[in-house]
Design a protein around this motif. Structure first.
Motif, PDB file in Angstrom:
ATOM      1  N   PHE A 136       6.840   3.909   2.517  1.00  0.00           N
ATOM      2  CA  PHE A 136       5.417   3.671   2.271  1.00  0.00           C
ATOM      3  C   PHE A 136       4.748   4.926   1.699  1.00  0.00           C
ATOM      4  O   PHE A 136       3.693   5.353   2.154  1.00  0.00           O
TER       5      PHE A 136
ATOM      6  N   THR B  13      -1.439  -1.032  -1.879  1.00  0.00           N
ATOM      7  CA  THR B  13      -1.335   0.432  -1.757  1.00  0.00           C
ATOM      8  C   THR B  13      -2.244   1.030  -0.675  1.00  0.00           C
ATOM      9  O   THR B  13      -1.962   2.100  -0.171  1.00  0.00           O
ATOM     10  N   ILE B  17      -0.478   1.503   7.619  1.00  0.00           N
ATOM     11  CA  ILE B  17       0.875   1.185   8.062  1.00  0.00           C
ATOM     12  C   ILE B  17       0.964   1.203   9.582  1.00  0.00           C
ATOM     13  O   ILE B  17       0.588   2.188  10.226  1.00  0.00           O
ATOM     14  N   ASP B 121       7.107   0.188  -1.230  1.00  0.00           N
ATOM     15  CA  ASP B 121       7.217   0.145   0.234  1.00  0.00           C
ATOM     16  C   ASP B 121       8.367   1.023   0.748  1.00  0.00           C
ATOM     17  O   ASP B 121       8.148   1.968   1.480  1.00  0.00           O
TER      18      ASP B 121
END
Ligand SMILES: Cc1cc2nc3c(=O)[nH]c(=O)nc-3n(C[C@H](O)[C@H](O)[C@H](O)COP(=O)(O)OP(=O)(O)OC[C@H]3O[C@@H](n4cnc5c(N)ncnc54)[C@H](O)[C@@H]3O)c2cc1C
Ligand SMILES: Nc1ncnc2c1ncn2[C@@H]1O[C@H](COP(=O)(O)O)[C@@H](O)[C@H]1O
Lengths: 325, 247
Positions: A136, B13, B17, B121
């Motif tokens: 990420f 984006t 997370i 990712d």
């Protein structure tokens, strides 16, 4: 059983990141109770190759075929697979750079080997073969286990410090039989940015954003970069407006860099920008807006006008360099 | 000339997370998915340009994903392309993704396979190279320019410290990045047309993963920025030397 490292040279010399990869491979081999071999391709002198011994290489296989002077994923794959089979390699390591990333996936597919791209740790053998990598765009880490018998790793440089030791590697010539198909890709033209430190390898980086107002103001960033010995980078709108060349653009859609020092000037710190730079060891942010999001990701911050702060910083660096000659 | 474009669905984006089940799974709750920017802006748009220029005869899209990936595929079809193929499985082992695409593509005689430089990712950049090996094709990574004439591709690609222009006969796999083309926005006509374009669902082949993600964690939060007065650049330099040890 052994570990093999692909050591790619740049016009006949090995760069620091290659020493780092060799040292990493030697450490992995030691933890597995085995030895490391290195593979060098193309035109490079024996003396240069022997020098890899200072970073833990015992044996270097050399395919001295000048057609390998340009990186070609198919021919490189054949050479690496041949070397790996000869050495009975169970772990294959390449750098996580433009060349390594073009070759390692092919090698992995050819050997039916699992691959971790961008390793930032040694494999943890107590739990199988678990390697840490960023995911990420630097917002998290993943721990990936490779379950196949042969394992491929691309190693992220600037992860472990390089230590030069004693030693000289033995050089063994390796013959690889290539077919015409292996060189179907023909190089027509090569354009290298000469002189400057390539951004992807720079340890220090000075970067400018839209807050610089226009290309005519880049002189102060160039002065700072020159004084520090740093490379230049920029945010996406800067490259899109053609203030700076596209290869300086960093972030999600540009380059990803991990320098020791990243100085961001007049950049707001959008998440897509951070994605390309948040692996930097130390971040300095210069911005006139105290609310700029970049300050949250920074180690050091200066709230002020870039046009005044940057020249002052350049002077301070000069003074420091003179005092520390 | 037939082109296949590989489309990877990825979290937006700006996604925050988070992980679940004791940090073993990425928590997709509330996460918006988008087309991987490299696949959309560069691979797909360049494929469409080649078709508009009369160089390509067909542009097909392929995604390895479950049914929840379909809105992303439709969005890609709204930009262009005649049909999409969804291979009905999910994996974060790039070997599995590549092998699934290869299994489908090997009987389809594509001349050009385009993918993105990496998925944003898992940041691997691996599927294209693996696919090339599995399909026994040449592979050029990190391309910033692509043209095709008389069955030969001319590709501009990034190399160590610069750029190189290569030529290569088709078939070929290319991974695409900035420079390739300018991003496009789908228009109403495209969006309407996409609704009726064929989206074929292909069952997954039996392919065992070679790697798996055991767990995740988050980087330690920055301890907070140290502010230095704009008049006092000597102090900043001193801190960079003695504390950060970077100069
Ligand atoms: C899918 C996607 C991908 C993207 N990829 C990227 C990418 O790869 N890289 C990237 O950079 N962006 C990327 N972006 C764009 C990103 O979202 C931001 O728009 C961009 O990074 C902003 O650039 P900037 O900080 O230079 O400009 P701005 O956001 O306009 O910020 C300018 C900053 O300069 C400061 N400033 C103004 N004047 C002065 C002065 N005199 N002295 C000091 N400071 C001053 C302002 O306070 C402000 O914080 C992407 C966006 C999307 C949607
Ligand atoms: N699930 C997927 N389905 C289709 N294509 C994919 C998928 N994952 C990755 N790709 C393609 O492979 C490229 C590189 O992805 P990765 O190796 O995952 O970083 C992406 O830019 C896509 O073009």
């Amino acid at each position: 059983m052994s570990v093999i490292v692909l050591a790619e040279h740049t016009q006949g010399t090995f760069k620091k990141k290659v020493f780092e990869a060799v040292q990493y491979g030697a450490a992995v081999a030691q933890s597995m109770g085995t030895t490391v071999s290195v593979l060098a391709l193309g035109t490079v002198s024996d003396a240069e190759i022997q020098g890899l011994g200072q970073y833990g290489a015992q044996k270097v296989l050399h395919v001295a075929d000048a057609r390998l002077d340009n990186v070609n994923s198919r021919a490189y794959t054949k050479a690496l697979v041949t070397a790996a089979q000869k050495e009975n390699a169970k772990v294959i390591i390449a750098l996580h750079d433009v060349s390594g990333k073009a070759v390692a996936p092919r090698v992995a597919a050819s050997l039916k080997a699992g691959l971790v791209a961008g390793a930032i740790s040694y494999p943890d053998l107590s739990k199988g073969f678990v390697v840490k990598k960023t995911v990420f765009a630097g917002k998290a880490y993943a721990y990936v286990n490779i379950s196949s018998e042969i394992k491929v790793i691309t190693y992220m440089s600037n992860t472990f410090p390089v230590k030069k030791g004693e030693g000289s590697a033995s050089v063994e010539k390796l013959d690889v039989v290539f077919g015409d198909k292996d060189f179907a890709i023909q190089v027509k033209e090569v354009n290298k940015v000469t002189g400057a430190v390539p951004l992807s390898e720079a340890e220090l980086v000075v970067s400018g954003g839209r807050g610089m107002k226009g290309p005519e103001n880049w002189g102060i960033l160039e002065d700072l970069a020159k004084t520090l010995g740093a490379a230049l980078a920029c945010s996406r709108p800067v490259a899109d407006s053609h203030w700076r060349p596209h290869h300086e653009h960093v972030g999600q859609t540009g380059g990803t860099i991990r320098p020791n020092l990243y100085i961001a000037v007049g950049i707001s710190g959008a998440i897509q920008h951070l994605a390309g730079v948040n692996g930097s060891k130390t971040i300095v942010v210069i911005n006139k807006d105290p609310e700029a999001p970049f300050f949250k990701a920074a180690d050091y911050g200066v709230i002020g006008d870039a046009m005044e702060v940057v020249p002052r910083l350049t002077e301070a660096v000069k003074k420091f360099k003179e005092a520390h000659q | 000339m037939k082109i296949l474009v590989c489309i990877s669905p990825v979290p937006d984006t700006t996604t925050k997370i988070a992980f679940s089940d004791n940090n073993t799974h990425f928590n997709t709750q509330g996460v918006t998915f988008i087309i991987n920017p490299y696949d959309e802006w560069y691979a797909l748009v360049r494929a469409l340009e080649l078709k508009e220029a009369g160089v390509a005869t067909a542009v097909n899209l392929v995604t390895v994903g479950k049914a929840d990936a379909e809105p992303i595929i439709r969005k890609a079809l709204a930009l262009g392309g005649e049909e999409a193929i969804r291979i009905d499985t999910e994996s974060n082992d790039p070997y599995v993704v590549a092998a699934q695409i290869a299994e489908y593509a090997k009987s389809q005689a594509y001349d050009l396979v385009l993918c993105g430089k990496e998925s944003i990712d898992y940041n691997n950049g691996v599927v294209g190279g693996m696919l090339a090996e599995m399909l026994d094709m040449n592979y050029i990574a990190f391309a910033s320019g692509l043209d095709v004439a008389n069955g030969v591709a001319t590709v501009k690609r990034e190399i160590e410290g610069g750029e190189e222009t290569d030529s290569c006969p088709l078939p070929l796999v290319v991974s695409c990045q900035k420079g390739m083309s300018e991003a496009r926005i789908p228009n109403m006509r495209g969006i309407m047309a996409a609704r009726t374009k064929p989206l074929k669902v292909v069952p997954a082949a039996d392919i065992q993963p070679l790697s798996n993600i055991v767990s995740y964690d988050l980087p330690p939060a920055k301890t907070g920025v140290k502010l230095i007065a704009p008049e006092n650049m000597d102090e900043l330099v001193n801190l960079l030397h003695t504390e950060a040890k970077v100069i």
